[in-house]
Design a protein around this motif. Sequence first.
Motif, PDB file in Angstrom:
ATOM      1  N   TRP A   1     -43.532  57.732 -20.506  1.00  0.00           N
ATOM      2  CA  TRP A   1     -43.155  59.150 -19.279  1.00  0.00           C
ATOM      3  C   TRP A   1     -43.130  60.050 -20.562  1.00  0.00           C
ATOM      4  O   TRP A   1     -43.708  61.427 -19.319  1.00  0.00           O
ATOM      5  CB  TRP A   1     -41.400  57.896 -19.661  1.00  0.00           C
ATOM      6  N   THR A   2     -43.140  59.917 -21.454  1.00  0.00           N
ATOM      7  CA  THR A   2     -43.423  61.466 -22.188  1.00  0.00           C
ATOM      8  C   THR A   2     -45.169  62.386 -22.123  1.00  0.00           C
ATOM      9  O   THR A   2     -44.740  62.994 -21.554  1.00  0.00           O
ATOM     10  CB  THR A   2     -43.502  60.777 -23.970  1.00  0.00           C
ATOM     11  N   LEU A   3     -45.586  61.407 -22.365  1.00  0.00           N
ATOM     12  CA  LEU A   3     -47.168  62.213 -21.890  1.00  0.00           C
ATOM     13  C   LEU A   3     -46.796  62.839 -20.230  1.00  0.00           C
ATOM     14  O   LEU A   3     -47.529  63.722 -19.944  1.00  0.00           O
ATOM     15  CB  LEU A   3     -48.209  61.135 -21.567  1.00  0.00           C
ATOM     16  N   GLU A   4     -46.612  61.506 -19.703  1.00  0.00           N
ATOM     17  CA  GLU A   4     -46.481  62.530 -18.212  1.00  0.00           C
ATOM     18  C   GLU A   4     -45.907  63.689 -18.054  1.00  0.00           C
ATOM     19  O   GLU A   4     -45.845  64.892 -16.966  1.00  0.00           O
ATOM     20  CB  GLU A   4     -45.845  60.959 -17.591  1.00  0.00           C
TER      21      GLU A   4
ATOM     22  N   ALA B   1     -40.860  62.629 -29.434  1.00  0.00           N
ATOM     23  CA  ALA B   1     -41.070  63.116 -27.630  1.00  0.00           C
ATOM     24  C   ALA B   1     -39.756  63.233 -27.678  1.00  0.00           C
ATOM     25  O   ALA B   1     -39.763  63.735 -26.089  1.00  0.00           O
ATOM     26  CB  ALA B   1     -40.370  60.843 -28.318  1.00  0.00           C
ATOM     27  N   ASN B   2     -37.525  63.251 -28.583  1.00  0.00           N
ATOM     28  CA  ASN B   2     -37.527  64.079 -28.067  1.00  0.00           C
ATOM     29  C   ASN B   2     -37.734  65.810 -27.656  1.00  0.00           C
ATOM     30  O   ASN B   2     -36.243  66.091 -27.680  1.00  0.00           O
ATOM     31  CB  ASN B   2     -36.721  63.929 -29.276  1.00  0.00           C
ATOM     32  N   LEU B   3     -38.773  65.710 -27.703  1.00  0.00           N
ATOM     33  CA  LEU B   3     -39.245  67.325 -27.562  1.00  0.00           C
ATOM     34  C   LEU B   3     -38.979  67.626 -25.914  1.00  0.00           C
ATOM     35  O   LEU B   3     -39.323  68.399 -25.667  1.00  0.00           O
ATOM     36  CB  LEU B   3     -40.401  68.411 -28.276  1.00  0.00           C
ATOM     37  N   ILE B   4     -38.964  66.185 -25.344  1.00  0.00           N
ATOM     38  CA  ILE B   4     -38.898  66.327 -24.030  1.00  0.00           C
ATOM     39  C   ILE B   4     -37.891  65.717 -23.548  1.00  0.00           C
ATOM     40  O   ILE B   4     -37.036  65.174 -24.507  1.00  0.00           O
ATOM     41  CB  ILE B   4     -39.746  65.528 -23.408  1.00  0.00           C
ATOM     42  N   ASP B   5     -37.381  66.484 -23.031  1.00  0.00           N
ATOM     43  CA  ASP B   5     -35.470  66.159 -22.605  1.00  0.00           C
ATOM     44  C   ASP B   5     -35.167  65.001 -22.432  1.00  0.00           C
ATOM     45  O   ASP B   5     -35.946  64.758 -21.142  1.00  0.00           O
ATOM     46  CB  ASP B   5     -34.564  67.304 -22.228  1.00  0.00           C
ATOM     47  N   PHE B   6     -35.016  64.368 -22.689  1.00  0.00           N
ATOM     48  CA  PHE B   6     -34.631  62.365 -22.438  1.00  0.00           C
ATOM     49  C   PHE B   6     -34.001  62.585 -21.211  1.00  0.00           C
ATOM     50  O   PHE B   6     -34.189  61.555 -20.191  1.00  0.00           O
ATOM     51  CB  PHE B   6     -34.384  61.037 -22.992  1.00  0.00           C
TER      52      PHE B   6
ATOM     53  N   ALA C   1     -32.214  54.494 -23.305  1.00  0.00           N
ATOM     54  CA  ALA C   1     -33.358  55.570 -24.204  1.00  0.00           C
ATOM     55  C   ALA C   1     -32.765  57.273 -24.607  1.00  0.00           C
ATOM     56  O   ALA C   1     -31.467  57.045 -23.982  1.00  0.00           O
ATOM     57  CB  ALA C   1     -34.370  56.560 -23.741  1.00  0.00           C
ATOM     58  N   GLY C   2     -32.161  57.623 -25.700  1.00  0.00           N
ATOM     59  CA  GLY C   2     -31.619  58.473 -25.795  1.00  0.00           C
ATOM     60  C   GLY C   2     -31.325  58.994 -27.467  1.00  0.00           C
ATOM     61  O   GLY C   2     -31.573  58.039 -28.174  1.00  0.00           O
ATOM     62  N   LEU C   3     -29.956  59.599 -27.445  1.00  0.00           N
ATOM     63  CA  LEU C   3     -30.017  59.809 -28.708  1.00  0.00           C
ATOM     64  C   LEU C   3     -28.535  59.486 -28.603  1.00  0.00           C
ATOM     65  O   LEU C   3     -27.453  59.660 -28.308  1.00  0.00           O
ATOM     66  CB  LEU C   3     -29.339  61.116 -28.693  1.00  0.00           C
ATOM     67  N   TYR C   4     -28.438  58.570 -30.038  1.00  0.00           N
ATOM     68  CA  TYR C   4     -26.803  58.189 -30.423  1.00  0.00           C
ATOM     69  C   TYR C   4     -25.999  58.463 -31.927  1.00  0.00           C
ATOM     70  O   TYR C   4     -27.061  58.170 -33.096  1.00  0.00           O
ATOM     71  CB  TYR C   4     -27.369  56.316 -30.822  1.00  0.00           C
ATOM     72  N   SER C   5     -24.614  58.726 -32.030  1.00  0.00           N
ATOM     73  CA  SER C   5     -24.406  59.653 -32.972  1.00  0.00           C
ATOM     74  C   SER C   5     -23.812  58.799 -34.075  1.00  0.00           C
ATOM     75  O   SER C   5     -23.401  57.269 -33.562  1.00  0.00           O
ATOM     76  CB  SER C   5     -23.346  60.363 -32.482  1.00  0.00           C
ATOM     77  N   VAL C   6     -24.363  58.493 -35.158  1.00  0.00           N
ATOM     78  CA  VAL C   6     -22.991  57.612 -36.489  1.00  0.00           C
ATOM     79  C   VAL C   6     -22.631  58.300 -37.528  1.00  0.00           C
ATOM     80  O   VAL C   6     -22.708  59.277 -38.138  1.00  0.00           O
ATOM     81  CB  VAL C   6     -24.249  56.870 -37.320  1.00  0.00           C
ATOM     82  N   LYS C   7     -21.177  57.303 -37.841  1.00  0.00           N
ATOM     83  CA  LYS C   7     -20.127  58.568 -38.095  1.00  0.00           C
ATOM     84  C   LYS C   7     -19.548  57.363 -38.743  1.00  0.00           C
ATOM     85  O   LYS C   7     -19.405  56.758 -38.743  1.00  0.00           O
ATOM     86  CB  LYS C   7     -18.937  59.001 -37.278  1.00  0.00           C
ATOM     87  N   VAL C   8     -19.606  58.272 -40.285  1.00  0.00           N
ATOM     88  CA  VAL C   8     -19.153  56.920 -41.261  1.00  0.00           C
ATOM     89  C   VAL C   8     -18.105  57.884 -41.915  1.00  0.00           C
ATOM     90  O   VAL C   8     -17.600  59.131 -42.606  1.00  0.00           O
ATOM     91  CB  VAL C   8     -20.013  56.926 -42.219  1.00  0.00           C
TER      92      VAL C   8
END
Length: 800
Positions: free
Chosen positions: A341-344, A634-639, A315-322
């Motif tokens: 987890w998000t709802l909790e 879901a990302n409004l909750i800091d993962f 779970a997390g954010l992934y950067s794409v660079k071209v």
Amino acid sequence: MNKKWIILGGLLLSMNVAAQSTLWKNKAWECKISDKGTLEQIIFKSNQQNDTVPFFHKESNAGPRFYANLGKENRIAEWIPDGYRSYRATIDQVECRLTYKAWNGQPAVEITLVNKGNVPFQPVKAGLKLGIDTYMDKYPDWFGKYFPTLMKNEKTHFYGYLQTPSGHTLGVVSPQPIASWSVDYNLGYQDPAPHWFMGHRIESLNLDLMNALPLPAHNPQDLWQLKQGEAKTWTIAFVDINTPDQFEETIHKVAGIPMLRIGQTVYQPKETAVFEVLATAPVIQVTDDKGQSLSVSVKPKRDGVKEVSCQLPAAGLYSVKVTDGEKQAEGVLSAHTSWQWTLEQARKGALKYHQKATSHIESWYGFYSAFIAAKHFPEKTTDEALRQRFDYLFGLLHDPIKMEPLYHASRIQNTSGTISLLVDKYEAYGNVEDLTKASRLADWLINTWQRKDGAYVNHGTVYTSVIYVAKNILELVLVERELGMKDSRWKEIADRHYASAKRAIDQLVASQGDFETEGELTFEDGMISCSALQIGMLALMQTDEKERRHYTDAMLKILNSHDCLTQLRVPDARRRGGTMRYWEAQYDVQMLPNMFNSPHGWSGWRAYATYYAYLLTGEERWLQETYNAMGAFANLIDFRSGDLRWAFVVDPYLKVKQACSADTHVTADSLSFGNPHPELYDTREFVIGEQYVNMISDWQTVNTQDNDVHEVFKCMGEAMLTNAFVVEQPNGELKGYNCRITRQGNELKVTASEKQIVNLHCNLKHPFTISFKGKSQPLKKDYLGWVFGGNGLYSQPLMK
């Protein structure tokens, strides 16, 4: 004497000629340039129908025009003719030269900034007010106005598009880097004077060729100054986009810049993300939030298009660079945390960021997350604290004998939302007294605020789609019907409430898009999305196929018009599916000026509508839109920390002012009415851009509405938390959302991704036998519907 008249006549003739527009023609388009040097319109020619792009004629908003902000307010320069279709203007010894010219077959402007002063030019921002007519103030005119749907600064270039509610799309592209972009809004009202709240309409889209730092990392970082004697040149082209799904390809072909086309932006951990890169010879890199590179697979799909796949391990954010030659493009993918987890965490947020008794239901909206989490994932201590808090606030706000609101009774969205909260509380704890309260409140609302034509109103204004009054009542009806299967009294109540909600929704259908809403009228995100979602929900409750189709068609027409307000093509999982709201920050988190909050809590409204659209039509577009939006929500909750944030701000650069001291006259336990202006408190000024904004209800005691963020978790609870979806795609591939599929011949074993997922929906062309959670069910071909469960919305399949 005659000579004087001849000279005067010649002057008048020359003035008349000068005042005329210049027609600039091309085989595929033509433009009108005013005598002031600004555009009046662009017409893109087509065999079927011409597309006219309107520009502001009012001088204060006309464009393109050179403007700069040197620290206090915007200064706008007037053009002086400077050759054929060329003009110049000066601000603070910086000269701007503009020439209208065709570029790669497109109408374009070439802009050159030259610093003719003796010192560096370091503005807050400087660039062009484009002048495209974005001012949506009345029906039906707003169907032809252009909303700035997507603007994207890259380190090496710029692209974006504006879109009308009627579906026309205008691309804007520059092969040179542009520092930033911004939007100017109208002023709303003073309360109290001299403090201004911002309005609901857009007066200008600006391309900020130069901008002060800080800027997001993917923006150019070297366009904050122009040294003495230095000159920089940009070409900015306007591109007709045939259909939105051709946007990336069209821009790539016109400008030769790399483009990311990401259909699905969010995945489960360990799933493989797949997306397309439009480029000549791209080098593609995907990194996690710690900067570690992931293994990627790249294969050619067709000329100039590469298909990229990459497993997202956690779970997390992934950067794409071209990187394609000298050009770079960037994007963001997401592997979402579990819905459980998000709802909790949202429930924890409802306790941490105080629910308050105010004039606005937004300030106690967190109880949605509290009760949904309590139903599925009970946690005794937290649940009891939130349950007691709700009962306390309910008692402050309602007459327990008459069962009606004590304050601001005409704000019917407060009552309808409380009805829905009581339904969720009943489903969490099983106390029928909560349902009785909800039913009595519904009777009061219907008897007091439903007009003869069916509309729910606040005095003379239709409020059916201020939030979603009819949906709230239909949520009550679904539970009343369950009790009505054993108790005829509840059946009678359910029938009465259903008839009322149906009349209100029928009035929306009859309005043909001429809707009303709270506050200043515009083509308003919520007014449109809440109308669509309520019509869609009613469609799902129809057993007659003709009636269902009637409501489905009406909903889809409205929903499609809403595309212009939604981030449907941005290659960024944090934002995809967010709706472009822009006046909420001043009320929610006491922050000025206006800014695009996307996603914001109210982005959940469109997600209900797209979810219903999928159930009704089986078009995977709608399911993918819903799923992408849920990932952004879901990302409004800091993962990492589990902390709740209010919203994501899209604007790259904003100098904001925010209240930083609590109200000393009330506590979080007090009644608090109205919208206190941020400037009534101590404030702090700072810069934000493309980032999450924190909640404030943990420290601000007075009415604030940041808890409206919980709408997205309510939507998640309905559409995603307990549901899995199986789709047979046109190419025969089987795709699962919230599940894994194992196929053996014509048997499909479906495994839910999370334990609370108990409902299974299938959309299949061929006959299959489905196994799910120890049960099996044979399905005929062209099956569309719930196989197991159904979440209360028709459980009978629709045959495609």
